[in-house]
Design a protein around this motif. Structure first.
Motif, PDB file in Angstrom:
ATOM      1  N   PRO A  52       0.827  -1.201   0.000  1.00 54.37           N
ATOM      2  CA  PRO A  52       0.000   0.000   0.000  1.00 54.37           C
ATOM      3  C   PRO A  52       0.867   1.259   0.000  1.00 54.37           C
ATOM      4  O   PRO A  52       1.982   1.232   0.517  1.00 54.37           O
ATOM      5  CB  PRO A  52      -0.777  -0.091   1.331  1.00 54.37           C
ATOM      6  N   GLY A  53       0.365   2.333  -0.592  1.00 58.20           N
ATOM      7  CA  GLY A  53       1.121   3.585  -0.647  1.00 58.20           C
ATOM      8  C   GLY A  53       2.131   3.561  -1.775  1.00 58.20           C
ATOM      9  O   GLY A  53       2.064   2.697  -2.662  1.00 58.20           O
ATOM     10  N   SER A  54       3.088   4.487  -1.759  1.00 59.26           N
ATOM     11  CA  SER A  54       4.055   4.548  -2.858  1.00 59.26           C
ATOM     12  C   SER A  54       5.457   4.847  -2.322  1.00 59.26           C
ATOM     13  O   SER A  54       5.631   5.160  -1.142  1.00 59.26           O
ATOM     14  CB  SER A  54       3.647   5.648  -3.851  1.00 59.26           C
ATOM     15  N   GLY A  55       6.448   4.722  -3.235  1.00 55.66           N
ATOM     16  CA  GLY A  55       7.825   5.073  -2.874  1.00 55.66           C
ATOM     17  C   GLY A  55       8.621   3.924  -2.283  1.00 55.66           C
ATOM     18  O   GLY A  55       9.755   4.123  -1.835  1.00 55.66           O
ATOM     19  N   HIS A  56       8.055   2.714  -2.266  1.00 52.59           N
ATOM     20  CA  HIS A  56       8.779   1.565  -1.705  1.00 52.59           C
ATOM     21  C   HIS A  56       9.788   1.041  -2.728  1.00 52.59           C
ATOM     22  O   HIS A  56       9.597   1.200  -3.922  1.00 52.59           O
ATOM     23  CB  HIS A  56       7.794   0.439  -1.346  1.00 52.59           C
ATOM     24  N   ILE A  57      10.847   0.377  -2.216  1.00 50.30           N
ATOM     25  CA  ILE A  57      11.800  -0.241  -3.149  1.00 50.30           C
ATOM     26  C   ILE A  57      12.151  -1.664  -2.713  1.00 50.30           C
ATOM     27  O   ILE A  57      12.071  -2.005  -1.531  1.00 50.30           O
ATOM     28  CB  ILE A  57      13.131   0.544  -3.315  1.00 50.30           C
ATOM     29  N   GLY A  58      12.567  -2.459  -3.689  1.00 47.46           N
ATOM     30  CA  GLY A  58      13.043  -3.810  -3.417  1.00 47.46           C
ATOM     31  C   GLY A  58      14.507  -3.892  -3.797  1.00 47.46           C
ATOM     32  O   GLY A  58      14.906  -3.398  -4.855  1.00 47.46           O
ATOM     33  N   ILE A  59      15.314  -4.488  -2.941  1.00 40.23           N
ATOM     34  CA  ILE A  59      16.760  -4.546  -3.168  1.00 40.23           C
ATOM     35  C   ILE A  59      17.254  -5.972  -2.924  1.00 40.23           C
ATOM     36  O   ILE A  59      16.898  -6.596  -1.915  1.00 40.23           O
ATOM     37  CB  ILE A  59      17.513  -3.587  -2.198  1.00 40.23           C
ATOM     38  N   GLN A  60      18.097  -6.468  -3.846  1.00 46.92           N
ATOM     39  CA  GLN A  60      18.706  -7.783  -3.648  1.00 46.92           C
ATOM     40  C   GLN A  60      19.703  -7.680  -2.497  1.00 46.92           C
ATOM     41  O   GLN A  60      20.518  -6.747  -2.453  1.00 46.92           O
ATOM     42  CB  GLN A  60      19.425  -8.211  -4.942  1.00 46.92           C
ATOM     43  N   CYS A  61      19.631  -8.604  -1.554  1.00 46.81           N
ATOM     44  CA  CYS A  61      20.608  -8.600  -0.447  1.00 46.81           C
ATOM     45  C   CYS A  61      20.721  -9.992   0.161  1.00 46.81           C
ATOM     46  O   CYS A  61      19.715 -10.618   0.494  1.00 46.81           O
ATOM     47  CB  CYS A  61      20.166  -7.607   0.630  1.00 46.81           C
ATOM     48  N   ASP A  62      21.950 -10.452   0.292  1.00 47.83           N
ATOM     49  CA  ASP A  62      22.225 -11.664   1.066  1.00 47.83           C
ATOM     50  C   ASP A  62      22.801 -11.183   2.397  1.00 47.83           C
ATOM     51  O   ASP A  62      23.933 -10.681   2.444  1.00 47.83           O
ATOM     52  CB  ASP A  62      23.227 -12.546   0.316  1.00 47.83           C
ATOM     53  N   VAL A  63      22.022 -11.336   3.471  1.00 53.59           N
ATOM     54  CA  VAL A  63      22.444 -10.760   4.759  1.00 53.59           C
ATOM     55  C   VAL A  63      23.714 -11.417   5.313  1.00 53.59           C
ATOM     56  O   VAL A  63      24.348 -10.869   6.210  1.00 53.59           O
ATOM     57  CB  VAL A  63      21.318 -10.819   5.829  1.00 53.59           C
ATOM     58  N   SER A  64      24.075 -12.583   4.762  1.00 54.35           N
ATOM     59  CA  SER A  64      25.271 -13.257   5.265  1.00 54.35           C
ATOM     60  C   SER A  64      26.548 -12.775   4.570  1.00 54.35           C
ATOM     61  O   SER A  64      27.641 -13.261   4.861  1.00 54.35           O
ATOM     62  CB  SER A  64      25.130 -14.776   5.128  1.00 54.35           C
ATOM     63  N   GLU A  65      26.396 -11.831   3.621  1.00 52.00           N
ATOM     64  CA  GLU A  65      27.547 -11.293   2.889  1.00 52.00           C
ATOM     65  C   GLU A  65      27.736  -9.819   3.239  1.00 52.00           C
ATOM     66  O   GLU A  65      26.834  -9.002   2.992  1.00 52.00           O
ATOM     67  CB  GLU A  65      27.316 -11.411   1.368  1.00 52.00           C
ATOM     68  N   GLU A  66      28.897  -9.484   3.750  1.00 53.78           N
ATOM     69  CA  GLU A  66      29.134  -8.111   4.195  1.00 53.78           C
ATOM     70  C   GLU A  66      28.971  -7.096   3.057  1.00 53.78           C
ATOM     71  O   GLU A  66      28.308  -6.061   3.219  1.00 53.78           O
ATOM     72  CB  GLU A  66      30.539  -7.998   4.800  1.00 53.78           C
ATOM     73  N   GLY A  67      29.559  -7.416   1.887  1.00 52.13           N
ATOM     74  CA  GLY A  67      29.499  -6.479   0.756  1.00 52.13           C
ATOM     75  C   GLY A  67      28.071  -6.255   0.298  1.00 52.13           C
ATOM     76  O   GLY A  67      27.675  -5.138  -0.069  1.00 52.13           O
ATOM     77  N   SER A  68      27.282  -7.322   0.323  1.00 51.52           N
ATOM     78  CA  SER A  68      25.882  -7.245  -0.095  1.00 51.52           C
ATOM     79  C   SER A  68      25.087  -6.350   0.871  1.00 51.52           C
ATOM     80  O   SER A  68      24.262  -5.531   0.443  1.00 51.52           O
ATOM     81  CB  SER A  68      25.305  -8.671  -0.121  1.00 51.52           C
ATOM     82  N   CYS A  69      25.341  -6.484   2.168  1.00 51.54           N
ATOM     83  CA  CYS A  69      24.660  -5.632   3.171  1.00 51.54           C
ATOM     84  C   CYS A  69      25.053  -4.172   2.995  1.00 51.54           C
ATOM     85  O   CYS A  69      24.197  -3.278   3.040  1.00 51.54           O
ATOM     86  CB  CYS A  69      25.000  -6.090   4.595  1.00 51.54           C
ATOM     87  N   GLN A  70      26.347  -3.939   2.782  1.00 51.05           N
ATOM     88  CA  GLN A  70      26.814  -2.556   2.619  1.00 51.05           C
ATOM     89  C   GLN A  70      26.202  -1.922   1.371  1.00 51.05           C
ATOM     90  O   GLN A  70      25.762  -0.768   1.394  1.00 51.05           O
ATOM     91  CB  GLN A  70      28.353  -2.530   2.517  1.00 51.05           C
ATOM     92  N   ALA A  71      26.164  -2.694   0.264  1.00 58.34           N
ATOM     93  CA  ALA A  71      25.611  -2.158  -0.992  1.00 58.34           C
ATOM     94  C   ALA A  71      24.120  -1.874  -0.850  1.00 58.34           C
ATOM     95  O   ALA A  71      23.619  -0.841  -1.315  1.00 58.34           O
ATOM     96  CB  ALA A  71      25.861  -3.149  -2.140  1.00 58.34           C
ATOM     97  N   ALA A  72      23.395  -2.784  -0.183  1.00 57.62           N
ATOM     98  CA  ALA A  72      21.947  -2.592   0.004  1.00 57.62           C
ATOM     99  C   ALA A  72      21.680  -1.367   0.879  1.00 57.62           C
ATOM    100  O   ALA A  72      20.777  -0.575   0.601  1.00 57.62           O
ATOM    101  CB  ALA A  72      21.336  -3.843   0.632  1.00 57.62           C
ATOM    102  N   ALA A  73      22.501  -1.205   1.914  1.00 56.97           N
ATOM    103  CA  ALA A  73      22.311  -0.048   2.806  1.00 56.97           C
ATOM    104  C   ALA A  73      22.555   1.252   2.045  1.00 56.97           C
ATOM    105  O   ALA A  73      21.791   2.210   2.165  1.00 56.97           O
ATOM    106  CB  ALA A  73      23.252  -0.153   4.002  1.00 56.97           C
ATOM    107  N   GLN A  74      23.614   1.245   1.239  1.00 60.27           N
ATOM    108  CA  GLN A  74      23.924   2.457   0.471  1.00 60.27           C
ATOM    109  C   GLN A  74      22.760   2.818  -0.455  1.00 60.27           C
ATOM    110  O   GLN A  74      22.336   3.975  -0.536  1.00 60.27           O
ATOM    111  CB  GLN A  74      25.191   2.207  -0.352  1.00 60.27           C
ATOM    112  N   GLN A  75      22.204   1.784  -1.124  1.00 61.55           N
ATOM    113  CA  GLN A  75      21.089   2.022  -2.053  1.00 61.55           C
ATOM    114  C   GLN A  75      19.856   2.535  -1.301  1.00 61.55           C
ATOM    115  O   GLN A  75      19.185   3.472  -1.746  1.00 61.55           O
ATOM    116  CB  GLN A  75      20.769   0.716  -2.793  1.00 61.55           C
ATOM    117  N   ALA A  76      19.554   1.938  -0.160  1.00 63.01           N
ATOM    118  CA  ALA A  76      18.368   2.344   0.610  1.00 63.01           C
ATOM    119  C   ALA A  76      18.533   3.765   1.143  1.00 63.01           C
ATOM    120  O   ALA A  76      17.606   4.589   1.073  1.00 63.01           O
ATOM    121  CB  ALA A  76      18.132   1.366   1.756  1.00 63.01           C
ATOM    122  N   ILE A  77      19.728   4.073   1.646  1.00 61.34           N
ATOM    123  CA  ILE A  77      19.968   5.415   2.215  1.00 61.34           C
ATOM    124  C   ILE A  77      19.909   6.470   1.112  1.00 61.34           C
ATOM    125  O   ILE A  77      19.312   7.536   1.278  1.00 61.34           O
ATOM    126  CB  ILE A  77      21.313   5.442   2.984  1.00 61.34           C
TER     127      ILE A  77
END
Ligand code: NAD
Length: 250
Positions: A52-77
């Protein structure tokens, strides 16, 4: 509307009947904009579009991989400018007994359920410190408290118990920075994590041990995450909230 103007990152939120997705829907209906983080980027994006609503995003992330978490955080921020809420929800289980656990099983279950909470928290903490606060909720399990749930093996219990200690320590360390860390400990919730292994007979048997006489639904846990994410819990940190229908009363 408890989350008007807030932004929330939720890991493990792309599976159709899962706790993460129910949480994303509830948070969005309370006015939040959501970043769905999950292994499958396309699935994450389509769930984001259906909220519901708008402005949401979906991001690929493997939480067990440090680089993946950092990249997802950067994209979300970058996308939202500010992140108020992190829900460390992603997890896996394996129905193994102690002597069946191979080192690879142990590593996988610890990496996703426990190390994933550390890595994704580390990816957002500097931003939350900089902005003066935030709320982080972490997924543990009744399995951590009673030495096994129904489907998780001892390695799952260990990982989920580790989450309790980690979250409490982070609550102590980052309280002065205005970041709250809390945990939820659900009992048996009807999602796909049980891989269709729950027979009617098992269900009836389990319900005999639950005072509220039913299994949990994803929304039961989502409502506790909502409480922990919102200002309703503004003076709560380092806490563990049971969502188990009374399966474990202690
Ligand atoms: P689910 O399988 O529907 O959801 C788990 C989600 O995590 C899935 O979307 C999956 O793709 C994602 N995921 C798995 N590994 C990942 C990784 N490495 N990186 C990012 N995402 C990953 O199951 P659920 O029951 O909704 O589980 C959600 C959480 O609740 C888990 O942490 C689980 O351990 C915990 N939990 C579930 C129950 C229950 O009875 N269902 C009870 C207590 C705790």
């Amino acid at each position: 509307m408890l989350l008007e103007g807030r932004t929330a990152v939720i890991s493990g939120a792309a599976s159709a009947r899962g706790i993460g997705r129910a949480t994303a829907e509830l948070f969005a209906s309370h006015g939040a904009r959501i970043a769905i983080l999950d292994l499958d980027g396309h699935a994450s994006q389509s769930v984001a579009q259906e909220l519901p609503g708008s402005g949401h995003i979906g991001i690929q992330c493997d939480v067990s991989e440090e680089g993946s978490c950092q990249a997802a955080a950067q994209q979300a921020i970058e996308h939202f400018g500010r992140i108020n809420i992190l829900i460390n929800n992603a997890g896996i289980t394996q129905p193994l007994k102690t002597m069946e656990i191979r080192l690879a099983n142990w590593a996988k279950v610890i990496d996703v359920n426990l190390t994933g909470v550390l890595l994704l928290s580390q990816a957002f903490i500097p931003h939350m410190v900089e902005q003066g606060g935030g709320s982080v909720a972490c997924m543990s399990s009744v399995s951590a408290q009673r030495g096994g749930g129904i489907f998780g093996g001892p390695h799952y219990s260990a990982a989920k118990a580790g989450v309790l200690g980690l979250a409490k320590a982070m609550a102590r360390e980052f309280g002065p920075a205005g970041i709250r860390f809390n945990c939820v400990t659900p009992g048996l919730i009807q999602t796909d994590i049980t891989g269709g292994k729950l027979t009617d007979e098992m269900r009836a048997d389990i319900i005999k041990g639950i005072p509220l006489a039913r299994l949990g639904d994803a929304i039961d846990v989502a409502r506790i995450y909502l409480f922990l994410a919102s200002d309703l819990s503004s003076y709560v940190t380092g806490a563990t909230i049971d969502v188990n229908g009374g399966m474990l009363i202690h």
